[in-house]
Design an enzyme around this catalytic site. Structure first.
Site, PDB file in Angstrom:
ATOM      1  N   ASP A 150       0.837  -1.203   0.000  1.00  0.00           N
ATOM      2  CA  ASP A 150       0.000   0.000   0.000  1.00  0.00           C
ATOM      3  C   ASP A 150       0.873   1.255   0.000  1.00  0.00           C
ATOM      4  O   ASP A 150       1.794   1.379   0.815  1.00  0.00           O
ATOM      5  CB  ASP A 150      -0.894   0.012   1.240  1.00  0.00           C
ATOM      6  N   HIS A 188      -7.841   9.598  -1.554  1.00  0.00           N
ATOM      7  CA  HIS A 188      -7.131   9.625  -0.280  1.00  0.00           C
ATOM      8  C   HIS A 188      -7.946  10.306   0.823  1.00  0.00           C
ATOM      9  O   HIS A 188      -7.968   9.848   1.960  1.00  0.00           O
ATOM     10  CB  HIS A 188      -5.781  10.330  -0.450  1.00  0.00           C
ATOM     11  N   LYS A 223      -3.120   5.855  -3.992  1.00  0.00           N
ATOM     12  CA  LYS A 223      -4.219   6.785  -3.706  1.00  0.00           C
ATOM     13  C   LYS A 223      -4.075   8.078  -4.487  1.00  0.00           C
ATOM     14  O   LYS A 223      -2.953   8.554  -4.722  1.00  0.00           O
ATOM     15  CB  LYS A 223      -4.259   7.090  -2.203  1.00  0.00           C
TER      16      LYS A 223
END
Length: 296
Positions: free
Chosen positions: A46, A107, A76
């Site tokens: 991530d 985000h 993101k």
């Protein structure tokens, strides 16, 4: 319930329950952490454009030599890029050195200007950002396997679902015993949205690591307090979790998941009643007044 190795998204895809988080990882250390994690069993990485480390993450993925198809990769959309979602997507793909994302998140529901310092952009509605993400998801299924959101409270999710054509696959939020976010988790479960828990340890040098409930369980299972905190989230239905480290031993340790009992999980989540805090406090949000998620 026993921890599972994956959680199923509303797209049908399987997301690995435990992933490597890269928020606040020091420059120069992220590439090694990603490479090491992937070489040692992690399948979920991530990152975010706002972390300014997508290129390092991409380099770590390449260096690991793990096939791209075996990796679940999330990044993101940054707040100042919400007006230019298509360009931002291409930038992230290029930085990460990949042809596609397994998951792309908004985000924050907070469009910002590109000024320094960035401030709220009243000329743009984050709901329009979601519409742009939906359009890209539909137009480029080969580039976007799933889309979702991050840092969304129940209020923001309700506003989104009232107009969305695509239900978010994931809502990534801060979640740990001093911030259980149970209202958000319950709402997401009811809508088929997976919750990804970031900052599962609470923060760097977190008081949770020395909490008596946590240390008691760590001693019982002969694991570290961090293992207990990560396991708490991994044991929850419909939840994935992102422990973060750039240290080899901790990267390996964080992946060890213990099956906790229901009573132990309740005991851990009850820590919030006496020790409540958040790790993430963006100064630009005007926290609370804009309705950003609180820990409940």
């Amino acid at each position: 319930m026993p921890a599972s190795k994956t959680v199923k998204l509303n797209t049908g895809a399987e997301m690995p329950t435990v992933g490597l988080g890269t928020w606040k990882s020091a420059p120069g250390a992220v590439e090694h952490a990603v490479e090491f994690a992937l070489r040692n069993g992690y399948k979920h990485i991530d990152t975010a454009a706002a972390y300014k480390n997508e290129k390092e993450v991409g380099a770590g993925i390449a260096a690991s030599q793990v096939p791209r198809g075996s990796i679940f990769l999330t990044t993101k959309l940054d707040n100042p890029d919400q007006k230019e979602a298509s360009e931002a997507l291409e930038s992230s793909l290029k930085n990460l050195g990949t042809d596609y994302l397994d998951l792309w998140l908004m985000h924050w529901p907070a469009p910002m200007t590109k000024d320094e310092p960035a401030v709220a952009d009243p000329s743009h509605d984050w709901l329009d950002t979601w519409k742009s993400m939906e359009a890209l998801y539909k137009k480029y299924p080969e580039k976007l396997k799933a889309i979702g959101v991050s840092n969304f409270s129940v209020e923001f999710l309700e506003r989104l679902l009232a107009v969305a054509e695509v239900v978010p696959a994931v809502n990534q939020i801060e979640m740990h015993p001093s911030c259980p976010s149970q209202d958000v988790l319950d709402f997401c479960r009811g809508k088929g949205i997976v919750v990804t828990a970031y900052s599962p340890l609470g923060s760097d040098n977190s008081p949770l690591l020395t909490n008596e409930v946590v240390t008691k369980l760590a001693e019982k299972y002969d694991v570290t307090p961090a293992n207990i905190l990560v396991s708490l989230q991994a044991n929850k239905s419909g939840v994935s979790v992102l422990p973060k480290s750039v240290t080899n031993t901790r990267i390996l340790s964080n992946a060890v998941i213990i099956d906790l009992t229901d009573e132990e999980m309740k005991e851990l989540d009850a820590i919030d009643k006496t020790h409540h805090f958040r790790a993430c406090h963006p100064s630009w949000t005007g926290w609370g007044s804009l309705g950003f998620p609180d820990c409940k």
